[in-house]
Design a protein around this motif. Sequence first.
Motif, PDB file in Angstrom:
ATOM      1  N   ASP A  68     -39.586   1.383 -68.628  1.00 14.62           N
ATOM      2  CA  ASP A  68     -38.604   2.413 -68.268  1.00 14.62           C
ATOM      3  C   ASP A  68     -37.738   2.740 -69.468  1.00 14.62           C
ATOM      4  N   ASP A  69     -37.121   3.909 -69.422  1.00 13.05           N
ATOM      5  CA  ASP A  69     -36.012   4.174 -70.338  1.00 13.05           C
ATOM      6  C   ASP A  69     -34.833   3.292 -69.930  1.00 13.05           C
ATOM      7  N   LEU A  70     -34.038   2.899 -70.916  1.00 17.00           N
ATOM      8  CA  LEU A  70     -32.843   2.102 -70.625  1.00 17.00           C
ATOM      9  C   LEU A  70     -31.765   3.056 -70.104  1.00 17.00           C
ATOM     10  N   ASP A  71     -31.780   3.240 -68.806  1.00 18.52           N
ATOM     11  CA  ASP A  71     -30.964   4.269 -68.155  1.00 18.52           C
ATOM     12  C   ASP A  71     -30.565   3.733 -66.790  1.00 18.52           C
ATOM     13  N   GLN A  72     -29.323   3.939 -66.421  1.00 17.11           N
ATOM     14  CA  GLN A  72     -28.827   3.448 -65.139  1.00 17.11           C
ATOM     15  C   GLN A  72     -29.679   3.948 -63.966  1.00 17.11           C
ATOM     16  N   LEU A  73     -30.187   5.176 -64.079  1.00 16.19           N
ATOM     17  CA  LEU A  73     -30.936   5.779 -62.977  1.00 16.19           C
ATOM     18  C   LEU A  73     -32.308   5.133 -62.765  1.00 16.19           C
ATOM     19  N   LYS A  74     -32.772   4.323 -63.728  1.00 16.15           N
ATOM     20  CA  LYS A  74     -34.096   3.704 -63.607  1.00 16.15           C
ATOM     21  C   LYS A  74     -34.070   2.440 -62.742  1.00 16.15           C
ATOM     22  N   GLY A  75     -32.887   1.953 -62.395  1.00 13.65           N
ATOM     23  CA  GLY A  75     -32.798   0.844 -61.443  1.00 13.65           C
ATOM     24  C   GLY A  75     -33.342  -0.477 -61.952  1.00 13.65           C
ATOM     25  N   ILE A  76     -33.262  -0.719 -63.245  1.00  8.05           N
ATOM     26  CA  ILE A  76     -33.797  -1.972 -63.804  1.00  8.05           C
ATOM     27  C   ILE A  76     -33.064  -3.188 -63.234  1.00  8.05           C
ATOM     28  N   SER A  77     -31.761  -3.075 -63.057  1.00 10.47           N
ATOM     29  CA  SER A  77     -30.994  -4.192 -62.484  1.00 10.47           C
ATOM     30  C   SER A  77     -31.450  -4.518 -61.068  1.00 10.47           C
ATOM     31  N   LEU A  79     -34.523  -6.618 -61.302  1.00 12.56           N
ATOM     32  CA  LEU A  79     -34.210  -7.991 -61.698  1.00 12.56           C
ATOM     33  C   LEU A  79     -33.608  -8.781 -60.537  1.00 12.56           C
ATOM     34  N   MET A  80     -32.754  -8.136 -59.764  1.00 19.42           N
ATOM     35  CA  MET A  80     -32.185  -8.817 -58.599  1.00 19.42           C
ATOM     36  C   MET A  80     -33.271  -9.166 -57.587  1.00 19.42           C
ATOM     37  N   ALA A  81     -34.225  -8.259 -57.413  1.00 17.41           N
ATOM     38  CA  ALA A  81     -35.337  -8.534 -56.494  1.00 17.41           C
ATOM     39  C   ALA A  81     -36.207  -9.674 -57.022  1.00 17.41           C
ATOM     40  N   PHE A  82     -36.457  -9.687 -58.318  1.00 15.32           N
ATOM     41  CA  PHE A  82     -37.277 -10.753 -58.897  1.00 15.32           C
ATOM     42  C   PHE A  82     -36.581 -12.103 -58.758  1.00 15.32           C
ATOM     43  N   GLU A  83     -35.283 -12.126 -58.985  1.00 16.13           N
ATOM     44  CA  GLU A  83     -34.516 -13.371 -58.821  1.00 16.13           C
ATOM     45  C   GLU A  83     -34.584 -13.851 -57.366  1.00 16.13           C
ATOM     46  N   ILE A 136     -33.250  -4.745 -51.502  1.00 13.07           N
ATOM     47  CA  ILE A 136     -33.796  -5.846 -52.302  1.00 13.07           C
ATOM     48  C   ILE A 136     -34.828  -6.645 -51.509  1.00 13.07           C
ATOM     49  N   GLU A 137     -34.531  -6.914 -50.239  1.00 12.46           N
ATOM     50  CA  GLU A 137     -35.437  -7.715 -49.410  1.00 12.46           C
ATOM     51  C   GLU A 137     -36.783  -7.000 -49.222  1.00 12.46           C
ATOM     52  N   GLU A 138     -36.726  -5.689 -49.094  1.00 13.63           N
ATOM     53  CA  GLU A 138     -37.971  -4.920 -48.952  1.00 13.63           C
ATOM     54  C   GLU A 138     -38.819  -5.028 -50.218  1.00 13.63           C
ATOM     55  N   ILE A 139     -38.184  -4.954 -51.379  1.00  9.53           N
ATOM     56  CA  ILE A 139     -38.913  -5.080 -52.647  1.00  9.53           C
ATOM     57  C   ILE A 139     -39.553  -6.463 -52.738  1.00  9.53           C
ATOM     58  N   VAL A 140     -38.775  -7.489 -52.394  1.00 12.44           N
ATOM     59  CA  VAL A 140     -39.273  -8.872 -52.442  1.00 12.44           C
ATOM     60  C   VAL A 140     -40.503  -9.034 -51.552  1.00 12.44           C
ATOM     61  N   GLN A 141     -40.399  -8.548 -50.324  1.00  9.48           N
ATOM     62  CA  GLN A 141     -41.514  -8.681 -49.380  1.00  9.48           C
ATOM     63  C   GLN A 141     -42.746  -7.924 -49.858  1.00  9.48           C
ATOM     64  N   ARG A 142     -42.518  -6.757 -50.457  1.00  7.81           N
ATOM     65  CA  ARG A 142     -43.647  -5.951 -50.936  1.00  7.81           C
ATOM     66  C   ARG A 142     -44.333  -6.622 -52.126  1.00  7.81           C
TER      67      ARG A 142
END
Length: 201
Positions: free
Chosen positions: A41-50, A53-57, A182-188
């Motif tokens: 991704d581009d390093l941009d707030q709109l890309k939701g990288i954080s 990371l929260m889902a991965f954690e 976040i929970e949906e991402i984790v489950q997926r």
Amino acid sequence: VSHIGIDPTRFTRALQSDEVQQRVSELENQYSGKSVIGGVDDLDQLKGISLKLMAFETLLDSYRVYRNNLVFIQVAIPKKARVKNFVQKEIRRLVDRINTKYGSDNYRPVVYIEKDISFVERVALFRTFDLLLLTPIRDGLNLIPYEYIAAASTGKGQLILSEFTGCSRALSGAARINPWNIEEIVQRIDSTLQEMQAKPD
């Protein structure tokens, strides 16, 4: 796919090149025995990288089986006009927290690459990723999923895309998620990895 801006033959040629094949071999050796989630991704707030990371954690918190067996490689490409200092700091803080909590001398759960990468490196990484995870909260036309499909290995090429990704509806095989859930991402992620492991080689 060429009508929306990627040239599949460029990827085919790259995958046949000695340079890409050598780099793929290095990456496969480095992550041998591990599943690899990827993001570019581009390093941009709109890309939701954080959010990723929260889902991965949360995934590592919830499923012990993935600790030491799953790596998340996130490429964040700085664009000077759009890099917000607080976004950069938040991402780095999350990366450090996850790697401190679950990392060891021979295991780093998050590999964070904060720079532009060459085409060769991008193709080699796409070839290595078991699945691509994109979680933008707003997006225009995003060609990364198409590039990933063009470069992915047989049996890989799984896509988990935010419902706000510009091409998520066009890619009918992609799993669509709400990036705020976040929970949906984790489950997926969990279900996708399980499905991939259940498939015969």
